[in-house]
Enzyme design. Structure first.
Site, PDB file in Angstrom:
ATOM      1  N   ASP A 158       0.832  -1.209   0.000  1.00 22.40           N
ATOM      2  CA  ASP A 158       0.000   0.000   0.000  1.00 22.40           C
ATOM      3  C   ASP A 158       0.867   1.259   0.000  1.00 22.40           C
ATOM      4  O   ASP A 158       1.984   1.260   0.493  1.00 22.40           O
ATOM      5  CB  ASP A 158      -0.913  -0.025   1.240  1.00 22.40           C
ATOM      6  CG  ASP A 158      -2.073   0.942   1.122  1.00 22.40           C
ATOM      7  OD1 ASP A 158      -2.369   1.399  -0.008  1.00 22.40           O
ATOM      8  OD2 ASP A 158      -2.695   1.252   2.156  1.00 22.40           O
ATOM      9  N   ASN A 216     -11.054  -2.450  -5.408  1.00 19.19           N
ATOM     10  CA  ASN A 216     -10.288  -1.446  -6.159  1.00 19.19           C
ATOM     11  C   ASN A 216     -10.941  -1.020  -7.481  1.00 19.19           C
ATOM     12  O   ASN A 216     -10.522  -0.033  -8.094  1.00 19.19           O
ATOM     13  CB  ASN A 216      -8.841  -1.912  -6.399  1.00 19.19           C
ATOM     14  CG  ASN A 216      -7.971  -1.888  -5.160  1.00 19.19           C
ATOM     15  OD1 ASN A 216      -7.073  -2.711  -4.981  1.00 19.19           O
ATOM     16  ND2 ASN A 216      -8.213  -0.936  -4.249  1.00 19.19           N
TER      17      ASN A 216
HETATM   18  C1  IPE Z   1      -5.426  -2.728  -0.230  1.00 16.40           C
HETATM   19  O1  IPE Z   1      -5.109  -1.385  -0.356  1.00 16.40           O
HETATM   20  C2  IPE Z   1      -5.412  -3.409  -1.564  1.00 16.40           C
HETATM   21  C3  IPE Z   1      -4.108  -3.556  -2.208  1.00 16.40           C
HETATM   22  C4  IPE Z   1      -2.956  -3.259  -1.672  1.00 16.40           C
HETATM   23  C5  IPE Z   1      -4.141  -4.130  -3.530  1.00 16.40           C
HETATM   24  P1  IPE Z   1      -6.227  -0.254  -0.503  1.00 16.40           P
HETATM   25  O2  IPE Z   1      -5.501   1.026  -0.605  1.00 16.40           O
HETATM   26  O3  IPE Z   1      -7.150  -0.607  -1.600  1.00 16.40           O
HETATM   27  O4  IPE Z   1      -7.013  -0.385   0.876  1.00 16.40           O
HETATM   28  P2  IPE Z   1      -7.858   0.721   1.667  1.00 16.40           P
HETATM   29  O5  IPE Z   1      -8.807   1.337   0.678  1.00 16.40           O
HETATM   30  O6  IPE Z   1      -6.892   1.704   2.205  1.00 16.40           O
HETATM   31  O7  IPE Z   1      -8.533  -0.052   2.747  1.00 16.40           O
HETATM   32  C1  IPE Z   2      -1.606   0.213  -3.308  1.00 18.91           C
HETATM   33  O1  IPE Z   2      -1.361   1.588  -3.328  1.00 18.91           O
HETATM   34  C2  IPE Z   2      -1.760  -0.381  -4.670  1.00 18.91           C
HETATM   35  C3  IPE Z   2      -3.143  -0.760  -5.030  1.00 18.91           C
HETATM   36  C4  IPE Z   2      -4.179  -0.714  -4.240  1.00 18.91           C
HETATM   37  C5  IPE Z   2      -3.366  -1.190  -6.395  1.00 18.91           C
HETATM   38  P1  IPE Z   2      -2.552   2.626  -3.338  1.00 18.91           P
HETATM   39  O2  IPE Z   2      -2.917   2.914  -4.751  1.00 18.91           O
HETATM   40  O3  IPE Z   2      -3.667   2.166  -2.483  1.00 18.91           O
HETATM   41  O4  IPE Z   2      -1.845   3.894  -2.701  1.00 18.91           O
HETATM   42  P2  IPE Z   2      -2.473   4.904  -1.636  1.00 18.91           P
HETATM   43  O5  IPE Z   2      -2.941   4.074  -0.491  1.00 18.91           O
HETATM   44  O6  IPE Z   2      -3.589   5.614  -2.317  1.00 18.91           O
HETATM   45  O7  IPE Z   2      -1.341   5.791  -1.279  1.00 18.91           O
HETATM   46 MG    MG Z   3      -4.090   2.402  -0.525  1.00 19.55          MG
END
Ligand code: IPE
Ligand code: IPE
Ligand code: MG
Length: 238
Positions: A16, A64
């Site tokens: 993340d 997502n």
């Molecule tokens: C979790 O991260 C999913 C992945 C790392 C693929 P998210 O960024 O989607 O999770 P939330 O929205 O912060 O819970």
């Molecule tokens: C994790 O990084 C990757 C995926 C969920 C695909 P994020 O895209 O959630 O990054 P933040 O949490 O918005 O910084």
């Molecule tokens: Mg995230």
């Protein structure tokens, strides 16, 4: 380096923080996802050095899809590019790749690439890399229960015999051990629907590092900290 007795055999990572990493640099979110993909290569390669046999990474959740069309299609094209670009090295380096998640919802071209990467690496055994793509823990359990209900209706499964092992055998992860350690980067202390069933007794590491800054040294530190934890599994210390 942890020895094979005390080190985690299976590490799962919620990668993340890509979006925030890009935002602090004044770049679009996809820039962060590309930087994150580079880290995946580094961490997969580091597994044998830190004694990790199974690595499971959360690449895209069933939630997502709520992101903008630009981000979702950019991520899908990044997954296609990762598979095409990495196939040769993954085969050569002994990495066995598996995908978990609800595959039919993905586009046909990507599914084909996922199938071919799984096939091409099916004889490998050095590192087992599992990529969670369109994965959600609740979705996985729901799909498993649906399949069990079908089997019960068709007379292939006796409801009276169903236990934890039966259900585990219907999950996408059926051939994998449970994760010993789950790491989440970026400072968020939540699971976000990752490996809900499998991580019942996993150790957790919530670290502030954003995924594109997660180097193999940070990985090695997480693995080393795991080695000093005391897992009791509901029992008492001997
Ligand atoms: C979790 O991260 C999913 C992945 C790392 C693929 P998210 O960024 O989607 O999770 P939330 O929205 O912060 O819970
Ligand atoms: C994790 O990084 C990757 C995926 C969920 C695909 P994020 O895209 O959630 O990054 P933040 O949490 O918005 O910084
Ligand atoms: Mg995230």
């Amino acid at each position: 380096m942890p020895d094979s007795q005390t080190g985690p055999k299976h590490v799962a990572i919620i990668m993340d923080g890509n979006g925030r990493w890009a935002q602090t640099r004044g770049k679009p979110r996809l820039f962060g996802h590309h930087a994150g993909a580079k880290r995946v290569k580094e961490i997969v390669r580091a597994c044998p050095d830190v004694g990790v046999k199974y690595l499971t990474i959360f690449a895209f959740s069933t939630e997502n899809w709520k992101r903008t069309q630009t981000e979702v299609s950019g991520l899908m094209s990044l997954f296609r590019r990762y598979i095409t670009g990495e196939m040769k090295d993954l085969i050569a380096e002994g990495v066995r790749v598996r995908f978990i998640g609800d595959r039919p919802r993905l586009d046909a071209k990507l599914i084909k690439l996922m199938d071919s990467l799984e096939d091409a690496t099916s004889e490998n055994d050095k590192v087992h890399l599992t990529i969670a793509l369109n994965y959600g823990g609740r979705d996985e359990v729901a799909r498993a229960v649906k399949e069990m209900a079908r089997d019960a209706a068709a007379g292939r499964l006796d409801a009276e015999t169903v236990d934890e092992t039966t259900l585990a055998g219907y999950l996408d992860t059926r051939v994998l051990p449970d994760p010993d350690l789950v790491i989440r980067t970026s400072g968020e202390a939540r699971i976000s629907n990752f490996l809900l069933w499998q991580s019942a007794y996993s150790e957790y590491e919530f670290i502030d590092t954003l995924w594109p800054d997660f180097t193999k040294d940070v990985f090695a530190d997480c693995v080393a900290r795991y080695g000093v934890r005391d897992r009791r599994f509901g029992g008492v210390k001997a």
